[in-house]
Design a protein around this motif. Sequence first.
Motif, PDB file in Angstrom:
ATOM      1  N   THR A 240       0.825  -1.198   0.000  1.00  0.00           N
ATOM      2  CA  THR A 240       0.000   0.000   0.000  1.00  0.00           C
ATOM      3  C   THR A 240       0.861   1.250   0.000  1.00  0.00           C
ATOM      4  OG1 THR A 240      -0.141  -0.038   2.404  1.00  0.00           O
ATOM      5  CG2 THR A 240      -1.914  -1.134   1.196  1.00  0.00           C
ATOM      6  N   GLY A 241       0.252   2.332  -0.424  1.00  0.00           N
ATOM      7  CA  GLY A 241       0.946   3.605  -0.456  1.00  0.00           C
ATOM      8  C   GLY A 241      -0.044   4.749  -0.482  1.00  0.00           C
ATOM      9  N   ARG A 242       0.495   5.947  -0.669  1.00  0.00           N
ATOM     10  CA  ARG A 242      -0.336   7.134  -0.747  1.00  0.00           C
ATOM     11  C   ARG A 242       0.215   8.037  -1.840  1.00  0.00           C
ATOM     12  NH1 ARG A 242      -3.848   6.796   2.694  1.00  0.00           N
ATOM     13  NH2 ARG A 242      -4.726   8.793   3.178  1.00  0.00           N
ATOM     14  N   ILE A 243      -0.690   8.638  -2.593  1.00  0.00           N
ATOM     15  CA  ILE A 243      -0.331   9.626  -3.599  1.00  0.00           C
ATOM     16  C   ILE A 243      -0.637  10.998  -3.009  1.00  0.00           C
ATOM     17  CG2 ILE A 243      -0.924  10.572  -5.858  1.00  0.00           C
ATOM     18  CD1 ILE A 243      -1.446   7.702  -6.779  1.00  0.00           C
TER      19      ILE A 243
ATOM     20  N   ARG B  76      -3.911  17.101   0.629  1.00  0.00           N
ATOM     21  CA  ARG B  76      -4.689  15.905   0.298  1.00  0.00           C
ATOM     22  C   ARG B  76      -3.792  14.761  -0.165  1.00  0.00           C
ATOM     23  NH1 ARG B  76      -8.607  17.042  -4.247  1.00  0.00           N
ATOM     24  NH2 ARG B  76      -6.833  18.192  -5.047  1.00  0.00           N
ATOM     25  N   THR B  77      -4.141  13.559   0.301  1.00  0.00           N
ATOM     26  CA  THR B  77      -3.503  12.338  -0.183  1.00  0.00           C
ATOM     27  C   THR B  77      -4.597  11.352  -0.567  1.00  0.00           C
ATOM     28  OG1 THR B  77      -3.388  11.319   2.002  1.00  0.00           O
ATOM     29  CG2 THR B  77      -1.479  12.626   1.312  1.00  0.00           C
ATOM     30  N   VAL B  78      -4.225  10.388  -1.406  1.00  0.00           N
ATOM     31  CA  VAL B  78      -5.152   9.342  -1.832  1.00  0.00           C
ATOM     32  C   VAL B  78      -4.475   7.999  -1.577  1.00  0.00           C
ATOM     33  CG1 VAL B  78      -6.359   8.342  -3.805  1.00  0.00           C
ATOM     34  CG2 VAL B  78      -6.141  10.812  -3.629  1.00  0.00           C
ATOM     35  N   PRO B  79      -5.155   7.070  -0.881  1.00  0.00           N
ATOM     36  CA  PRO B  79      -4.561   5.743  -0.695  1.00  0.00           C
ATOM     37  C   PRO B  79      -4.529   4.988  -2.019  1.00  0.00           C
ATOM     38  CG  PRO B  79      -6.797   5.785   0.161  1.00  0.00           C
ATOM     39  CD  PRO B  79      -6.472   7.183  -0.269  1.00  0.00           C
TER      40      PRO B  79
ATOM     41  N   VAL C 288       4.008  12.833  -5.893  1.00  0.00           N
ATOM     42  CA  VAL C 288       4.868  12.083  -4.972  1.00  0.00           C
ATOM     43  C   VAL C 288       4.087  10.868  -4.501  1.00  0.00           C
ATOM     44  CG1 VAL C 288       6.061  12.116  -2.750  1.00  0.00           C
ATOM     45  CG2 VAL C 288       6.152  14.115  -4.242  1.00  0.00           C
ATOM     46  N   LEU C 289       4.725   9.705  -4.584  1.00  0.00           N
ATOM     47  CA  LEU C 289       4.160   8.438  -4.121  1.00  0.00           C
ATOM     48  C   LEU C 289       4.948   7.992  -2.904  1.00  0.00           C
ATOM     49  CD1 LEU C 289       2.422   5.826  -4.488  1.00  0.00           C
ATOM     50  CD2 LEU C 289       4.276   4.986  -5.945  1.00  0.00           C
ATOM     51  N   THR C 290       4.248   7.688  -1.814  1.00  0.00           N
ATOM     52  CA  THR C 290       4.910   7.138  -0.645  1.00  0.00           C
ATOM     53  C   THR C 290       4.546   5.662  -0.534  1.00  0.00           C
ATOM     54  OG1 THR C 290       3.107   7.710   0.866  1.00  0.00           O
ATOM     55  CG2 THR C 290       4.862   9.341   0.576  1.00  0.00           C
ATOM     56  N   VAL C 291       5.517   4.842  -0.174  1.00  0.00           N
ATOM     57  CA  VAL C 291       5.316   3.406   0.001  1.00  0.00           C
ATOM     58  C   VAL C 291       5.261   3.144   1.498  1.00  0.00           C
ATOM     59  CG1 VAL C 291       6.214   1.107  -0.499  1.00  0.00           C
ATOM     60  CG2 VAL C 291       6.613   2.986  -2.120  1.00  0.00           C
ATOM     61  N   ASP C 292       4.124   2.618   1.968  1.00  0.00           N
ATOM     62  CA  ASP C 292       3.920   2.454   3.404  1.00  0.00           C
ATOM     63  C   ASP C 292       4.956   1.551   4.071  1.00  0.00           C
ATOM     64  OD1 ASP C 292       1.741   4.125   3.247  1.00  0.00           O
ATOM     65  OD2 ASP C 292       0.271   2.504   3.218  1.00  0.00           O
ATOM     66  N   ASP C 293       5.234   0.387   3.498  1.00  0.00           N
ATOM     67  CA  ASP C 293       6.131  -0.586   4.135  1.00  0.00           C
ATOM     68  C   ASP C 293       7.574  -0.098   4.253  1.00  0.00           C
ATOM     69  OD1 ASP C 293       4.025  -2.288   4.435  1.00  0.00           O
ATOM     70  OD2 ASP C 293       4.652  -3.707   2.897  1.00  0.00           O
TER      71      ASP C 293
END
Length: 100
Positions: free
Chosen positions: A16-19, A25-28, A54-59
Motif C-alpha cells: 500500500t501507499g499514498r499519492i 490531500r492524499t489518496v490511498p 509524490v508516491l509514498t510506500v507504506d512498508d
Amino acid sequence: MIERRAEPRTYLSDVTGRILIDEHRTVPCIISDRSASGVGVTLPSTEDVPDVFVLTVDDTEEMLVCRVAWRSADQIGCTSDAHVSAWRPPSRLRPQPALV
C-alpha cells in the motif's frame, strides 16, 4: 497484447501507499507492480491525480517522484525519478532480536 515495457517488472500484492495530490490531500493506493524505472498503482479514481506527483510506500517509507505515462479510470502507470532499482519487496518476516 504487445509488451512495450523496456524493463521487466515485479508484480506485487498487498503493498500500500499514498499519492500526494497537494499539500493538504492524499489518496490511498495499491502498488500493483514495479520495475527499475517505474511503478503501477491502482486507486479509486485517477481524476484528481496530477501528471507529476509524490508516491509514498507504506512498508518502506520511500518517497518517489512519479510522472504519469498513462492512466485509466482506476490505474496509473508512471515513471519514477527516484532510484527504484534499489527497492525490493519487504520481507513479511521480521528478524527476531538475539537473546543474550
